[in-house]
Design a protein around this motif. Structure first.
Motif, mmCIF file in Angstrom:
data_model
loop_
_atom_site.group_PDB
_atom_site.id
_atom_site.type_symbol
_atom_site.label_atom_id
_atom_site.label_comp_id
_atom_site.label_asym_id
_atom_site.label_seq_id
_atom_site.Cartn_x
_atom_site.Cartn_y
_atom_site.Cartn_z
ATOM 1 N N ARG A 196 -36.670 15.074 -17.934
ATOM 2 C CA ARG A 196 -36.480 14.754 -15.951
ATOM 3 C C ARG A 196 -37.599 13.810 -15.729
ATOM 4 N NH1 ARG A 196 -33.353 19.122 -13.396
ATOM 5 N NH2 ARG A 196 -34.797 19.226 -11.686
ATOM 6 N N ARG A 197 -38.605 14.351 -16.870
ATOM 7 C CA ARG A 197 -39.598 12.949 -15.900
ATOM 8 C C ARG A 197 -39.256 11.421 -16.175
ATOM 9 N NH1 ARG A 197 -45.356 13.630 -15.000
ATOM 10 N NH2 ARG A 197 -46.379 12.345 -15.604
ATOM 11 N N TYR A 198 -38.515 11.096 -17.236
ATOM 12 C CA TYR A 198 -38.810 9.823 -18.387
ATOM 13 C C TYR A 198 -36.630 9.795 -18.290
ATOM 14 C CZ TYR A 198 -43.329 8.885 -18.236
ATOM 15 O OH TYR A 198 -45.118 8.946 -17.810
ATOM 16 N N PRO A 199 -36.241 10.614 -17.453
ATOM 17 C CA PRO A 199 -34.922 10.181 -17.576
ATOM 18 C C PRO A 199 -34.361 8.664 -18.411
ATOM 19 C CG PRO A 199 -35.198 9.853 -15.593
ATOM 20 C CD PRO A 199 -36.348 10.119 -15.879
ATOM 21 N N GLY A 200 -33.448 8.464 -19.713
ATOM 22 C CA GLY A 200 -32.720 7.749 -20.357
ATOM 23 C C GLY A 200 -33.838 6.837 -21.072
ATOM 24 N N ARG A 201 -35.557 7.127 -21.333
ATOM 25 C CA ARG A 201 -36.819 6.550 -21.872
ATOM 26 C C ARG A 201 -36.467 7.367 -23.279
ATOM 27 N NH1 ARG A 201 -41.127 3.147 -19.553
ATOM 28 N NH2 ARG A 201 -40.567 3.120 -21.979
ATOM 29 N N VAL A 202 -35.915 8.903 -23.420
ATOM 30 C CA VAL A 202 -36.249 9.663 -24.546
ATOM 31 C C VAL A 202 -35.371 9.721 -25.324
ATOM 32 C CG1 VAL A 202 -36.675 12.021 -25.383
ATOM 33 C CG2 VAL A 202 -37.623 12.103 -23.323
ATOM 34 N N PRO A 203 -35.185 8.799 -26.802
ATOM 35 C CA PRO A 203 -34.269 8.639 -27.515
ATOM 36 C C PRO A 203 -33.678 9.284 -28.720
ATOM 37 C CG PRO A 203 -36.705 8.364 -28.939
ATOM 38 C CD PRO A 203 -37.163 8.505 -27.498
ATOM 39 N N ASP A 204 -32.223 9.382 -28.603
ATOM 40 C CA ASP A 204 -31.775 10.438 -29.439
ATOM 41 C C ASP A 204 -32.486 11.115 -30.993
ATOM 42 O OD1 ASP A 204 -28.798 9.801 -28.937
ATOM 43 O OD2 ASP A 204 -29.677 10.147 -27.894
ATOM 44 N N LEU A 205 -32.750 12.612 -30.831
ATOM 45 C CA LEU A 205 -34.293 12.574 -32.298
ATOM 46 C C LEU A 205 -33.493 13.829 -32.399
ATOM 47 C CD1 LEU A 205 -35.878 14.992 -30.981
ATOM 48 C CD2 LEU A 205 -36.569 12.703 -29.588
ATOM 49 N N ASP A 206 -34.189 14.292 -33.910
ATOM 50 C CA ASP A 206 -33.934 15.679 -34.192
ATOM 51 C C ASP A 206 -35.582 15.984 -34.845
ATOM 52 O OD1 ASP A 206 -32.429 17.813 -35.803
ATOM 53 O OD2 ASP A 206 -31.427 16.658 -37.140
ATOM 54 N N LEU A 207 -34.953 17.232 -34.784
ATOM 55 C CA LEU A 207 -36.918 17.264 -35.161
ATOM 56 C C LEU A 207 -36.580 18.630 -35.592
ATOM 57 C CD1 LEU A 207 -38.589 18.865 -32.829
ATOM 58 C CD2 LEU A 207 -38.913 16.385 -32.467
ATOM 59 N N VAL A 208 -37.795 19.843 -35.945
ATOM 60 C CA VAL A 208 -37.203 21.354 -36.665
ATOM 61 C C VAL A 208 -39.158 21.741 -36.422
ATOM 62 C CG1 VAL A 208 -36.227 21.692 -37.852
ATOM 63 C CG2 VAL A 208 -37.824 20.878 -39.023
#
Length: 518
Positions: A196-208
């Motif tokens: 919400r703070r950086y909309p559009g800036r967090v890339p698609d990702l997958d982690l455990v």
């Protein structure tokens, strides 16, 4: 503050009341002479450390000590060693050949969205020096990248508690196990607020992600290590350190979200001037966990000896009954020195101790969280021996600080400024953004919502939340994009920089130990 401490809540009714723990004796008085040079000078992104001059001292007995003990004749310490303190990082910028430029992502990978515009005319500031460790934490995957098989392997081998997937700016979580209390809830809440703070800036990702205290991915036995996120790491492991849940609040212990608590601690510092504080080292917590805390019990004051420490066992039953009114962290900055000692593993108490303007006496930590590698001995804290030498080490540190109040205040002030300026929630979110962005660049596959995952939203997380859980969420909800944009990620360390940094820090610790022996 560890899970083992909080677990004591379930045994609250049978816990002993808070009281000083068993004591041991008072030490001999010491003269010594040294010069402490300031931290290494950093160029551009790191300010010059102030120089600390250590002059010959005579132990200054506290009023209480003078009232109960006759002054002993001090003995001079021969020699006046000189050394250079350690800054949070070194000055050299890595050459192109030594940099850790990530390999290009495969064509199927999702490319991060374009950066959100910053405020007009604003230039993003450089991130704090500890952000450089992002590159180092991800170094094991620079050559091979992160495959879907590696992520699945981490799940099978280490039983993480949940999986985080971001697709097109939306958060999905698959739960594989149960975390203690609400660790997982507030960690996921923090990631949601980052989106919400950086909309559009967090890339698609997958982690455990695992939420236990101890890191588990052994560095020595991993040819192709699986990526596993948690709250801390160590020199011997490859777990990726991520900001812990308590930055958004710890409702079970009534510990407020960090931004509000950080301000309250700063305000509390102004209430009691450093020179007016009790001239002892303070610690309060669960003394029954970990390898080092039992030794700390013997450092308390008694009629026979005063090691300059005031150690208290936390009465969890009393705190639960009275709403933790005697555990307000903003009102515990009343001693000149505060002790940080790990329990079973890493402890969230570190940031609260560092923010107090007191000199942090750090008992040989084995683990690091995401920011603590930006701290330097004798600049931000005083290193203390573990084990049987702990009491004498604490006594020496307090004697030195009481005799050199200006230098001690400088160390305490450096630590509290670090907390107030480099560990704000702005920087916490920026660290998360840069870490996840750099991690996403290493992915060798296109993230997709895994089987069993559910979308996480503000509405889904707050629905039905009781009391402080909902209150802390509402206090920390991000209501839109940050106009200023994130800070700029500094470059990676070169191998030479890392080696010089580690050697210099070790030299400072050895020098302090030499002073104690003399």
């Amino acid at each position: 503050m560890e899970a083992a401490e909080a677990k004591a809540l379930r045994l609250a009714r049978s816990s002993p009341s808070a009281a000083p723990c068993p004591p041991v004796n008072s030490g001999v008085l010491i003269f010594f002479a040294v010069l402490v040079a300031g931290a290494l000078v950093s160029a551009g992104w790191m300010s010059t450390s102030a120089r600390l001059q250590v002059t010959p001292i005579t132990r200054v007995a506290s009023p209480t000590t003078r009232a109960h003990n006759a002054a002993a004749a001090p003995e001079p310490v021969p020699g006046s060693p000189r050394f250079t303190g350690v800054a949070a990082s070194t000055n050299q910028t890595p050459s192109a050949a030594e940099s850790l430029a990530p390999p290009p992502r495969e064509a199927t990978a999702v490319v991060p969205a374009a950066p959100a515009p910053a405020e007009e005319g604003a230039t993003p500031r450089e991130c704090p020096a500890y952000f450089r460790w992002i590159h180092e934490d991800l170094r094991p995957w620079r050559g091979t990248g992160v495959t879907r098989g590696a992520v699945e392997g981490a799940r099978r081998r280490y039983a993480p508690k949940f999986r985080v997937t971001v697709v097109a700016g939306r958060l999905y979580v698959a739960r594989y196990g149960r975390c203690f209390q609400t660790r997982d809830v507030f960690t996921q809440w923090g990631i949601l607020q980052l989106l919400r703070r950086y909309p559009g800036r967090v890339p698609d990702l997958d982690l455990v992600f695992d939420c236990q205290d101890l890191p588990v991915v052994d560095r020595r036995r991993q040819d192709q290590p699986p990526p596993l996120f948690r709250y801390c790491g160590s020199e011997a492991t490859l777990d990726i350190a991520f900001p812990d849940w308590s930055f958004w609040g710890w409702p079970e212990l009534n510990i407020k979200p960090w931004e509000a608590l950080r301000r309250e601690i700063n305000e509390g510092n102004a209430v009691v001037n450093w020179t007016d504080r009790a001239p002892y080292a303070y610690w309060k917590g669960n003394p029954k966990v970990g390898a080092e805390r039992p030794f700390l019990l013997w450092c308390n004051v008694s009629g026979k000896r005063d090691w300059n420490a005031r150690v208290y066992a936390q009465d969890w039953g009393k705190e639960v009954r009275y709403g933790f009114r005697d555990s307000d962290l903003s009102k515990q900055c009343t001693h000149r020195y505060k002790i940080y000692v790990e329990g079973r593993g890493w402890s969230v108490s570190e940031k609260y101790i560092l923010g107090c303007d007191s000199v942090a006496l750090m008992v040989r930590p084995r683990f690091h969280d995401f920011f603590s590698r930006g701290l330097s001995p004798l600049r931000h804290y005083w290193p203390v021996r573990g084990g049987r030498g702990m009491c004498r080490s604490i006594q020496f540190a307090v004697d030195w600080g009481n005799a050199h109040a200006d230098k001690a205040q400088e160390i305490g002030g450096n630590a509290s400024r670090f907390v107030q300026e480099e560990l704000t929630m702005d920087r916490v979110y920026d660290y998360m953004l840069h870490l996840l962005t750099e991690y996403a660049r290493l992915l060798r596959y296109e993230p997709a919502v895994p089987r069993g995952a559910a979308e996480v939203t503000v509405e889904s997380m707050t629905r039905g939340r009781p009391g402080l859980e909902r209150e802390f969420m509402m206090d920390t909800v991000e209501d839109g994009a940050s106009g200023r944009g994130p800070c700029r990620l500094p470059p990676p360390f070169s191998p030479q920089e890392l080696e010089a940094l580690r050697r210099a820090r070790a030299d400072v610790v050895r020098q302090v130990e030499a002073w104690e022996k003399n």
